[in-house]
Scaffold this motif. Structure first.
Motif, PDB file in Angstrom:
ATOM      1  N   LEU A   1      32.505  45.319  56.864  1.00 33.35           N
ATOM      2  CA  LEU A   1      33.208  46.042  56.015  1.00 33.35           C
ATOM      3  C   LEU A   1      34.661  45.253  55.374  1.00 33.35           C
ATOM      4  N   HIS A   2      35.420  44.423  55.723  1.00 24.44           N
ATOM      5  CA  HIS A   2      36.110  43.508  55.450  1.00 24.44           C
ATOM      6  C   HIS A   2      35.649  42.834  53.869  1.00 24.44           C
ATOM      7  N   ASP A   3      34.567  42.854  53.477  1.00 26.03           N
ATOM      8  CA  ASP A   3      33.850  42.171  52.660  1.00 26.03           C
ATOM      9  C   ASP A   3      34.110  42.609  51.212  1.00 26.03           C
ATOM     10  N   PHE A   4      34.122  42.007  50.481  1.00 25.91           N
ATOM     11  CA  PHE A   4      34.664  42.778  48.992  1.00 25.91           C
ATOM     12  C   PHE A   4      32.751  43.091  47.930  1.00 25.91           C
ATOM     13  N   LEU A   5      33.038  43.672  47.423  1.00 23.53           N
ATOM     14  CA  LEU A   5      31.474  44.456  46.158  1.00 23.53           C
ATOM     15  C   LEU A   5      32.445  44.093  45.182  1.00 23.53           C
ATOM     16  N   LEU A   6      31.330  43.901  44.796  1.00 27.22           N
ATOM     17  CA  LEU A   6      31.878  43.352  43.094  1.00 27.22           C
ATOM     18  C   LEU A   6      30.644  44.204  41.899  1.00 27.22           C
ATOM     19  N   PHE A   7      31.680  45.090  41.752  1.00 28.20           N
ATOM     20  CA  PHE A   7      30.355  46.676  41.301  1.00 28.20           C
ATOM     21  C   PHE A   7      31.135  45.869  39.277  1.00 28.20           C
ATOM     22  N   PHE A   8      29.087  45.625  38.861  1.00 34.99           N
ATOM     23  CA  PHE A   8      29.370  45.375  37.288  1.00 34.99           C
ATOM     24  C   PHE A   8      28.375  46.473  36.392  1.00 34.99           C
ATOM     25  N   THR A   9      28.779  47.484  35.631  1.00 36.16           N
ATOM     26  CA  THR A   9      28.412  48.313  34.959  1.00 36.16           C
ATOM     27  C   THR A   9      27.817  47.615  33.766  1.00 36.16           C
ATOM     28  N   ASN A  10      26.942  48.897  32.512  1.00 38.43           N
ATOM     29  CA  ASN A  10      26.643  48.217  31.504  1.00 38.43           C
ATOM     30  C   ASN A  10      27.038  47.949  30.826  1.00 38.43           C
ATOM     31  N   THR A  11      28.504  48.043  30.970  1.00 32.98           N
ATOM     32  CA  THR A  11      29.183  48.080  29.292  1.00 32.98           C
ATOM     33  C   THR A  11      29.868  46.815  30.171  1.00 32.98           C
TER      34      THR A  11
ATOM     35  N   ASN B   1      36.978  43.898  31.843  1.00 32.60           N
ATOM     36  CA  ASN B   1      35.633  42.966  30.982  1.00 32.60           C
ATOM     37  C   ASN B   1      35.130  41.522  31.619  1.00 32.60           C
ATOM     38  N   ALA B   2      33.715  41.609  32.340  1.00 30.94           N
ATOM     39  CA  ALA B   2      33.460  40.664  32.564  1.00 30.94           C
ATOM     40  C   ALA B   2      32.491  39.953  31.539  1.00 30.94           C
ATOM     41  N   ILE B   3      31.690  40.796  30.969  1.00 31.27           N
ATOM     42  CA  ILE B   3      30.995  39.675  29.778  1.00 31.27           C
ATOM     43  C   ILE B   3      30.931  41.008  28.496  1.00 31.27           C
ATOM     44  N   ASN B   4      31.336  40.102  27.890  1.00 32.68           N
ATOM     45  CA  ASN B   4      31.543  41.506  26.099  1.00 32.68           C
ATOM     46  C   ASN B   4      30.054  41.601  25.960  1.00 32.68           C
ATOM     47  N   ILE B   5      29.711  42.741  25.648  1.00 31.88           N
ATOM     48  CA  ILE B   5      29.170  42.973  25.860  1.00 31.88           C
ATOM     49  C   ILE B   5      28.692  44.811  24.410  1.00 31.88           C
ATOM     50  N   GLU B   6      26.931  43.652  23.283  1.00 31.05           N
ATOM     51  CA  GLU B   6      27.307  44.613  21.950  1.00 31.05           C
ATOM     52  C   GLU B   6      27.687  45.572  21.947  1.00 31.05           C
TER      53      GLU B   6
END
Length: 221
Positions: free
Chosen positions: A75-85, A169-174
């Motif tokens: 329950l204390h952990d962190f979740l990093l959600f990355f989207t398709n964009t 922004n985590a990565i620049n997606i064209e």
């Protein structure tokens, strides 16, 4: 008599036990967490247990939902959600809505401030390090991105520690491209790229140089 806050004031996280849980997320974006106690070990030949109720198709134009991401965490952990964009959102596990083993869960858009066109492509788990949460964002760990057109990018994990509720922004997606998968590495791994045509390429992670958050990456395969 005055009631004042004492030094070392208790935070919400201090009142939440760090229990194990199972997080389930569907293709259409329903998410929930369920206590691991609701699952039991079964022997060979067991029929299994229903882990989530998913939405059935309501017509020819609507697909049936299915479980896409399933993992265990505390329950204390962190979740990093990355989207398709190419954007990243961070949430702690205890903030994911709790539901029973057969429950449908709630829409991910009730948990994260996703944009209309965004869909979760990948989820990473960062184990909580007690009060020293900065220790999680170690500079010698890396986030490796892979996109639909075969581009890859490696970025140091500590580049993401100043996250915002509205996402970053985590990565620049064209345009026309999508983020496909994200993995956490130690900087010394071997990487395999697998294509939809069944081809696979293996290389040393050190062949991919680290880049900043705003970079688009390099050709992977």
């Amino acid at each position: 008599t005055r009631i004042e806050a004492a030094e070392g004031e208790i935070e919400n996280i201090d009142l939440i036990p760090n229990d194990p849980t199972v997080v389930t997320m569907t293709h259409m974006g329903s998410i929930k967490r369920t206590a691991t106690a609701e699952y039991r070990v079964q022997g060979r030949g067991g029929k299994g247990l229903k882990g989530m109720e998913t939405r059935e198709s309501q017509g020819e134009d609507e697909a049936t939902d299915f479980v896409e991401h399933l993992f265990s965490a505390h329950l204390h952990d962190f979740l990093l959600f990355f989207t398709n964009t190419g954007r990243m959102y961070v949430e702690r596990v205890y903030q994911i809505p709790q539901a029973t083993r057969t429950g449908k869960g709630r829409s991910i858009k009730n948990v994260l401030n996703l944009r209309n066109e965004e869909k979760i492509a990948s989820v990473l788990i960062l184990k909580a390090q007690g009060a020293e949460d900065d220790a999680m964002w170690a500079a010698d760990r890396y986030v490796l991105f892979a996109t639909k057109d075969g581009t890859v990018k490696k970025t140091s994990l500590d580049a993401f520690k100043n996250y915002r509720k509205a996402g970053m922004n985590a990565i620049n997606i064209e345009e026309g491209n999508d983020l496909v998968d994200v993995v956490l590495t130690d900087g010394k791994s071997e990487i395999c790229f697998a294509t939809r045509d069944g081809m696979c390429l293996r290389c040393e992670e050190t062949d991919i140089r680290a880049m900043g958050r705003g970079a688009a990456g390099v050709r992977g395969i």
